[in-house]
Design a protein around this motif. Structure first.
Motif, mmCIF file in Angstrom:
data_model
loop_
_atom_site.group_PDB
_atom_site.id
_atom_site.type_symbol
_atom_site.label_atom_id
_atom_site.label_comp_id
_atom_site.label_asym_id
_atom_site.label_seq_id
_atom_site.Cartn_x
_atom_site.Cartn_y
_atom_site.Cartn_z
ATOM 1 N N ILE A 256 0.845 -1.210 0.000
ATOM 2 C CA ILE A 256 0.000 0.000 0.000
ATOM 3 C C ILE A 256 0.869 1.244 0.000
ATOM 4 C CG2 ILE A 256 -1.713 1.294 1.306
ATOM 5 C CD1 ILE A 256 -2.852 -1.326 2.294
ATOM 6 N N GLY A 257 1.982 1.186 0.756
ATOM 7 C CA GLY A 257 2.896 2.333 0.790
ATOM 8 C C GLY A 257 3.533 2.603 -0.564
ATOM 9 N N THR A 258 3.974 1.528 -1.243
ATOM 10 C CA THR A 258 4.607 1.731 -2.553
ATOM 11 C C THR A 258 3.596 2.185 -3.598
ATOM 12 O OG1 THR A 258 4.355 -0.637 -3.020
ATOM 13 C CG2 THR A 258 6.470 0.092 -2.145
ATOM 14 N N VAL A 259 2.349 1.726 -3.500
ATOM 15 C CA VAL A 259 1.304 2.187 -4.420
ATOM 16 C C VAL A 259 1.079 3.685 -4.232
ATOM 17 C CG1 VAL A 259 -1.174 2.098 -4.921
ATOM 18 C CG2 VAL A 259 0.129 -0.011 -4.676
ATOM 19 N N ALA A 260 1.003 4.118 -2.959
ATOM 20 C CA ALA A 260 0.806 5.545 -2.681
ATOM 21 C C ALA A 260 1.999 6.370 -3.156
ATOM 22 C CB ALA A 260 0.586 5.748 -1.183
ATOM 23 N N LEU A 261 3.227 5.857 -2.893
ATOM 24 C CA LEU A 261 4.432 6.595 -3.278
ATOM 25 C C LEU A 261 4.572 6.696 -4.789
ATOM 26 C CD1 LEU A 261 7.073 7.981 -2.457
ATOM 27 C CD2 LEU A 261 8.154 5.713 -2.428
ATOM 28 N N VAL A 262 4.513 5.566 -5.469
ATOM 29 C CA VAL A 262 4.664 5.567 -6.933
ATOM 30 C C VAL A 262 3.510 6.316 -7.586
ATOM 31 C CG1 VAL A 262 4.733 4.093 -9.001
ATOM 32 C CG2 VAL A 262 5.987 3.424 -6.947
ATOM 33 N N GLY A 263 2.306 6.133 -7.054
ATOM 34 C CA GLY A 263 1.149 6.825 -7.604
ATOM 35 C C GLY A 263 1.283 8.330 -7.480
ATOM 36 N N SER A 264 1.810 8.784 -6.349
ATOM 37 C CA SER A 264 1.989 10.235 -6.159
ATOM 38 C C SER A 264 2.981 10.790 -7.173
ATOM 39 C CB SER A 264 2.489 10.509 -4.740
ATOM 40 O OG SER A 264 1.549 10.072 -3.781
ATOM 41 N N ILE A 265 4.060 10.056 -7.389
ATOM 42 C CA ILE A 265 5.071 10.518 -8.360
ATOM 43 C C ILE A 265 4.478 10.552 -9.766
ATOM 44 C CG2 ILE A 265 7.284 9.936 -9.437
ATOM 45 C CD1 ILE A 265 8.123 8.721 -6.748
ATOM 46 N N LEU A 266 3.768 9.480 -10.153
ATOM 47 C CA LEU A 266 3.180 9.431 -11.494
ATOM 48 C C LEU A 266 2.091 10.477 -11.660
ATOM 49 C CD1 LEU A 266 2.908 5.546 -12.015
ATOM 50 C CD2 LEU A 266 4.585 7.111 -13.009
ATOM 51 N N LEU A 267 1.331 10.725 -10.589
ATOM 52 C CA LEU A 267 0.284 11.748 -10.645
ATOM 53 C C LEU A 267 0.899 13.133 -10.816
ATOM 54 C CD1 LEU A 267 -2.759 12.399 -10.356
ATOM 55 C CD2 LEU A 267 -2.398 12.557 -7.881
ATOM 56 N N LYS A 268 1.999 13.384 -10.102
ATOM 57 C CA LYS A 268 2.685 14.683 -10.208
ATOM 58 C C LYS A 268 3.247 14.902 -11.598
ATOM 59 C CE LYS A 268 6.391 17.384 -8.100
ATOM 60 N NZ LYS A 268 7.485 17.401 -7.080
ATOM 61 N N ASN A 269 3.771 13.786 -12.195
ATOM 62 C CA ASN A 269 4.359 13.900 -13.538
ATOM 63 C C ASN A 269 3.317 13.854 -14.637
ATOM 64 O OD1 ASN A 269 6.912 13.996 -12.377
ATOM 65 N ND2 ASN A 269 7.246 11.772 -12.580
ATOM 66 N N GLY A 270 2.064 13.652 -14.272
ATOM 67 C CA GLY A 270 0.998 13.638 -15.266
ATOM 68 C C GLY A 270 0.858 12.332 -16.007
ATOM 69 N N ASP A 271 1.493 11.271 -15.519
ATOM 70 C CA ASP A 271 1.396 9.963 -16.189
ATOM 71 C C ASP A 271 0.073 9.272 -15.896
ATOM 72 O OD1 ASP A 271 3.928 10.223 -17.303
ATOM 73 O OD2 ASP A 271 4.909 9.351 -15.542
ATOM 74 N N ILE A 272 -0.552 9.595 -14.773
ATOM 75 C CA ILE A 272 -1.879 9.070 -14.457
ATOM 76 C C ILE A 272 -2.729 10.212 -13.941
ATOM 77 C CG2 ILE A 272 -1.030 6.753 -13.900
ATOM 78 C CD1 ILE A 272 -1.292 7.491 -10.933
ATOM 79 N N ASP A 273 -4.049 10.004 -13.989
ATOM 80 C CA ASP A 273 -4.924 11.039 -13.432
ATOM 81 C C ASP A 273 -5.362 10.621 -12.033
ATOM 82 O OD1 ASP A 273 -6.981 9.139 -13.690
ATOM 83 O OD2 ASP A 273 -7.521 9.878 -15.686
ATOM 84 N N LEU A 274 -6.120 11.473 -11.390
ATOM 85 C CA LEU A 274 -6.529 11.249 -10.010
ATOM 86 C C LEU A 274 -7.378 9.991 -9.867
ATOM 87 C CD1 LEU A 274 -6.572 12.284 -7.096
ATOM 88 C CD2 LEU A 274 -8.621 13.622 -7.683
ATOM 89 N N MET A 275 -8.251 9.736 -10.833
ATOM 90 C CA MET A 275 -9.131 8.583 -10.742
ATOM 91 C C MET A 275 -8.355 7.272 -10.883
ATOM 92 S SD MET A 275 -12.005 9.532 -9.855
ATOM 93 C CE MET A 275 -12.630 7.867 -9.910
ATOM 94 N N GLN A 276 -7.331 7.268 -11.735
ATOM 95 C CA GLN A 276 -6.491 6.065 -11.836
ATOM 96 C C GLN A 276 -5.756 5.799 -10.513
ATOM 97 O OE1 GLN A 276 -4.280 7.312 -15.377
ATOM 98 N NE2 GLN A 276 -5.110 5.524 -16.484
ATOM 99 N N PHE A 277 -5.265 6.892 -9.928
ATOM 100 C CA PHE A 277 -4.593 6.783 -8.639
ATOM 101 C C PHE A 277 -5.554 6.220 -7.589
ATOM 102 C CE2 PHE A 277 -2.605 9.278 -4.913
ATOM 103 C CZ PHE A 277 -1.808 8.185 -4.579
ATOM 104 N N PHE A 278 -6.766 6.737 -7.576
ATOM 105 C CA PHE A 278 -7.789 6.296 -6.633
ATOM 106 C C PHE A 278 -8.147 4.818 -6.868
ATOM 107 C CE2 PHE A 278 -12.436 5.873 -5.781
ATOM 108 C CZ PHE A 278 -12.371 5.953 -4.398
ATOM 109 N N ALA A 279 -8.250 4.451 -8.142
ATOM 110 C CA ALA A 279 -8.605 3.073 -8.490
ATOM 111 C C ALA A 279 -7.561 2.094 -7.977
ATOM 112 C CB ALA A 279 -8.765 2.942 -10.006
#
Length: 577
Positions: A256-279
């Motif tokens: 869960i920690g790595t999902v949050a960490l990697v997701g935050s980085i990808l979200l910041k870089n615009g590689d994923i959107d908020l809903m993908q991160f949430f999913a």
């Protein structure tokens, strides 16, 4: 796959197929539980985008209802396939074990005592039953469903999928590598439990002797030590499993920690959107929960190996087999240069040869440990000889099916086994289809009337566990009555009158004389007067036939038999002074 499952979990073919269905039901059930996650994802997306009109609300309400129905159906299917089928299989397993034990030679029972076999049939079967209903289908089903979900995540967004999945193989490897360690702890635990069971059983059986020698306290102290050992071994076994499973679960939480960490980085870089991160956060939270239970199930499945090995030991043991078409014209029993030793390798019989002829009484006498009882057991194929042959009417009995062979034998053992039933039904064991009149006639021949008619309900009186309500002589007469009832052409008597007084012994011998006409009779006896009327005496000493002949002939030779007769005659004049 079915064959591997049968071997791996000591299952029947039907049980293995039911387990496959159980695994499939768990897979479907776990996948259905992902539907609410998807529904929540789309609901959140519509809510954030303010697209929740009436039709969408109806869609989500209908979706919730459909999810509930599917969850109910799949859980109902899982319950039936994983639980009910397992309980049916458990019943079949116990019956098949009992059937297997029925076909095994007595040499097997010399290696396993009663407590050990009882533990296998009851406790080991119960352990496999619990694992089959609560752990094995859930473990394999969760693994398969997790793999399917993980593959789907990689199609969705591989970087986030990798961040969510990397902990799963590491956690599994930690638990898998613990198998050998768990088996060590489990074997020690099983051994301690078996020693405790044996101790409790021995205390119950020997309680009278312990009381008579004031040895109860000492024995109970030893028993308490065994209880402490079981407690210690059980705690060690639990700790051995928990150390690996808890460590693996801690690794799993890192996902869960790595999902949050990697997701935050990808979200910041615009590689994923908020809903993908949430999913991914939703899926990860759903993914790790069943996996945590899977690790516990894996640990339990690993620990199950000892129980399965003990059960397979019985299933794999070679049966005594042979030709079921056994219809001899005569019933002479011939020992032809027979040698035999038990599993400890110590030779019991060496080059034994003699013939017990039909229509004659052949008496086996000799010193204790000389091999008399072993000869009688080999004659009935309770064991198979090491070399030489035992034949009936010239047919090698090692090539005859034991049940077909024993159909022509009536055997009276020195140690009588009775059942907690009436006198009448205990005698009917000799021939289950016998009428009451036939049973009563056999009882009269065995001189059972003398005690049976004095019981509260006569022959219908229940005599307690192993005939506890009767004396030794009364119990033995019931055993002799069984032999009369079966009326087989070959009769083996192992100290048949050992527990009888002189008067009853004479009555039994009179009845036996009527029974043995045209039959092969082999008698084991220590009382020389018991065999005085035998047609042939076989004297065994140190596993070798020392003398054979008629009683008078052997008396004239003044050998071992003559010395035994003389010793017992002198012993009759012994008095306490």
């Amino acid at each position: 796959m079915i064959q591997k499952l049968m071997r791996r979990f000591a299952l029947t073919e039907k049980g293995a197929k039911d387990m496959v269905i159980g695994v499939m039901s768990v897979v479907v059930s776990n996948l259905v539980l992902m539907f609410p996650v998807g529904l929540l994802y789309y609901f959140t997306e519509d809510y954030l985008n303010k697209e929740l009109d009436k039709s969408r609300v109806i869609f989500y309400i209908a979706g919730i209802i459909v999810c509930l129905i599917l969850i109910y159906i799949t859980n109902f299917w899982q319950y039936n396939s994983a639980y009910f089928a397992t309980y049916i299989e458990s019943g079949k397993r116990r019956v098949s074990l009992a059937e297997k034990l029925r076909k095994l030679p007595l040499s097997f029972f010399g290696k396993r005592d009663l407590s050990d076999l009882t533990t296998t049939i009851m406790a080991d079967s119960e352990a496999i039953e619990h694992a089959g209903s609560h752990q094995i289908p859930q473990y394999y089903g969760s693994m398969i469903s997790t793999v399917i979900i993980c593959i789907g995540l990689f199609f969705f967004q591989w970087k986030m999928a990798l961040a969510a999945v990397w902990v799963i193989p590491i956690a599994l490897i930690i638990v898998l590598t613990s198998k050998n360690v768990q088996n060590i702890f489990t074997r020690k635990q099983a051994k301690a439990k078996l020693e405790l069971d044996e101790g409790v059983q021995e205390f119950i059986e020997a309680n009278r002797d312990l009381k008579s020698y004031n040895a109860e306290n000492g024995y109970l102290t030893e028993l308490e030590s065994k209880i402490d050992t079981v407690e210690k071994r059980t705690m060690n076994a639990e700790l051995g499993v928990a150390a690996f499973v808890v460590s693996a679960q801690l690794i799993l939480k890192l996902g869960i920690g790595t999902v949050a960490l990697v997701g935050s980085i990808l979200l910041k870089n615009g590689d994923i959107d908020l809903m993908q991160f949430f999913a991914f956060l939703l899926v990860a939270s759903r993914l790790y929960e069943p996996m945590s239970g899977t690790l516990i199930n894996l640990g339990a499945v690993n620990a199950l190996q000892v129980n399965i090995d003990r059960m397979n030991e019985i299933s794999d043991y070679p049966e005594q087999t042979g030709d079921t078409n056994f219809d001899p014209k005569g019933y002479d029993i011939t020992f032809d240069h027979v040698a035999f030793s038990y599993d400890d390798g110590k030779t019991v019989l060496s080059d034994v040869s003699f013939t017990a002829k039909q229509g004659e009484v052949t008496a086996l006498v000799g010193t204790s440990g000389g091999g008399k009882t072993t000869v009688s057991r080999l004659a009935a194929r309770f064991w198979d000889v090491d070399s030489g042959a035992v034949t009936v009417d010239g047919q090698d009995i090692s090539k005859i099916d034991p049940e077909a062979l024993l159909s022509v034998y009536s055997i009276v053992f020195q140690d009588v086994t009775l059942f907690n039933n009436s006198v009448l039904e205990n005698i009917r064991v000799g021939r289950k289809d016998a009428t009451d009149e036939e049973v009563l006639e056999a009882a009269r021949l065995a001189n059972c009337d003398e005690f049976a008619l004095k019981l509260p309900k006569g022959y219908d009186t229940v005599i307690g566990e192993n005939g506890s309500e009767l004396s030794g002589g009364e119990r033995q007469r019931i055993s002799i009555a069984r032999a009369f009832l079966k009326n087989a052409p070959i009769i083996l008597l192992d100290e048949a009158s050992a527990s009888l007084d002189v008067e009853n012994e004479t009555a039994i011998q009179t009845a036996l004389s009527r029974l043995i006409k045209d039959k092969t009779v082999m008698v084991i006896a220590h009382r020389m007067r018991t065999v005085s009327g035998a047609d042939k005496i076989v004297v065994l000493s140190d596993g070798v036939v020392k003398e054979t002949g008629k009683p008078l002939e052997l008396m004239e030779k003044n050998g071992i038999f003559a010395r035994m007769v003389k010793a017992q005659t002198e012993g009759q004049d012994w008095t306490i002074v």
